[in-house]
Motif scaffolding. Sequence first.
Motif, short mmCIF file in Angstrom:
data_model
loop_
_atom_site.label_atom_id
_atom_site.label_comp_id
_atom_site.label_asym_id
_atom_site.label_seq_id
_atom_site.Cartn_x
_atom_site.Cartn_y
_atom_site.Cartn_z
N ALA A 15 0.79 -1.18 -0.17
CA ALA A 15 -0.18 -0.08 -0.10
C ALA A 15 0.96 1.13 -0.01
N ARG A 16 1.92 1.23 0.84
CA ARG A 16 2.72 2.34 1.05
C ARG A 16 3.40 2.42 -0.47
N ALA A 17 4.12 1.53 -1.17
CA ALA A 17 4.73 1.84 -2.46
C ALA A 17 3.78 2.09 -3.52
N ARG A 18 2.75 1.68 -3.29
CA ARG A 18 1.58 2.06 -4.30
C ARG A 18 1.28 3.74 -4.21
N ALA A 19 1.06 4.01 -2.98
CA ALA A 19 0.87 5.30 -2.64
C ALA A 19 2.22 6.15 -3.06
N GLU A 20 3.38 5.83 -2.86
CA GLU A 20 4.24 6.60 -3.14
C GLU A 20 4.48 6.71 -4.80
N ALA A 21 4.07 5.79 -5.53
CA ALA A 21 4.29 5.67 -6.90
C ALA A 21 2.93 6.60 -7.58
N THR A 22 1.83 6.65 -6.85
CA THR A 22 0.96 7.58 -7.30
C THR A 22 1.13 9.17 -7.14
N ALA A 24 4.20 10.25 -6.94
CA ALA A 24 5.41 10.60 -8.01
C ALA A 24 4.87 10.71 -9.45
N SER A 25 3.88 10.43 -9.74
CA SER A 25 3.33 10.37 -11.17
C SER A 25 2.91 11.56 -11.45
N ALA A 26 3.44 12.09 -12.71
CA ALA A 26 3.31 13.44 -13.12
C ALA A 26 2.77 13.43 -14.64
N GLY A 27 1.94 12.48 -14.69
CA GLY A 27 0.99 12.06 -16.04
C GLY A 27 2.08 11.69 -17.16
N ASN A 28 1.50 11.44 -18.47
CA ASN A 28 2.42 10.61 -19.42
C ASN A 28 1.94 11.35 -20.57
N ARG A 29 3.04 12.27 -20.96
CA ARG A 29 2.73 12.97 -22.22
C ARG A 29 2.64 12.39 -23.44
N ALA A 140 3.86 -3.06 -7.01
CA ALA A 140 3.66 -1.58 -6.98
C ALA A 140 3.34 -0.75 -7.93
N ASN A 141 4.10 -1.11 -9.27
CA ASN A 141 3.86 -0.33 -10.21
C ASN A 141 2.91 -1.06 -11.29
N LEU A 142 2.53 -2.16 -11.19
CA LEU A 142 1.62 -2.85 -11.97
C LEU A 142 0.34 -2.21 -12.60
N GLU A 143 -0.27 -1.86 -11.70
CA GLU A 143 -1.67 -0.97 -11.93
C GLU A 143 -1.44 0.24 -12.77
N GLU A 144 -0.06 0.89 -12.77
CA GLU A 144 -0.11 2.17 -13.63
C GLU A 144 0.21 1.46 -14.82
N MET A 207 12.81 2.97 -7.31
CA MET A 207 13.57 3.13 -8.62
C MET A 207 12.94 2.35 -9.79
N LEU A 208 12.30 1.47 -9.91
CA LEU A 208 11.57 1.01 -10.92
C LEU A 208 10.63 2.03 -11.48
N HIS A 209 9.70 2.64 -10.64
CA HIS A 209 8.88 3.63 -10.99
C HIS A 209 9.71 4.79 -11.83
N ALA A 210 10.73 5.20 -11.40
CA ALA A 210 11.25 6.45 -11.86
C ALA A 210 11.97 5.84 -13.43
#
Length: 223
Positions: A15-22, A24-29, A140-144, A207-210
């Motif tokens: 839950a924490r990792a998913r919240a952090e990924a959300t 950190a997300s700034a859209g997808n141009r 953590a990054n699978l949903e995005e 890191m993987l999310h970045a």
Amino acid sequence: MFDDEFDHDAAGLVARARAEATTASAGNRFLELLETGQVPQERLRRLAGEEYRIIGSDRRSFALLASRYPEAPAGDMFLTLALGEGQALVLLMDFAAALGMSEKDLSAYEPRPQAQTYPAYLAQRAAFGRAGEVALAMLANLEEWGAYCGRAAEALRVHYDMDEKAVAFFRFFAESPPGFAAQATEVIAAALEAGDDPHDLLRAARMLHAYETDFWDSLAIGI
């Protein structure tokens, strides 16, 4: 940083990792451009070429992890992921064919460094990391990632007149593998029980999310 008890169990860490990924997300141009039909064919061919390199690398990374952690549940999870990458590679050929690309063209494609940071980091973790790190990072990054692939499939159908066969690669990743979430959570729980540091697991997820963000950003440069 880990004052709350839930941070030390698998579900809380996910839950924490998913919240952090959300956060950190700034859209997808790139996807925003794709959804308005503004991505040129050349850039779609680049997408296919980059994915060809990524899928091949990730398949080997998961196979290596399965050999390093052969016992259940980790071994089963990593073997399933490796097999999934093999399926995805077949589907990628249909996307490439819709763009007029052969496998020879994909092999000859020169990848961009920024687009390849994701598989490079996964390969590093496969060789030197821990099963729990990779399990949390992937989960953590699978949903995005899945949401992005779903959007890509729809945009390619609507704005680029591609049929379902051509977008099946993206449909494949839009849905998480059956049972994967439970399996990955079990791997994370086992890692924590064995004494793995939750900070290390969260760092891998960040890191993987970045690096996934790097991939999408690289595709939008210059459009």
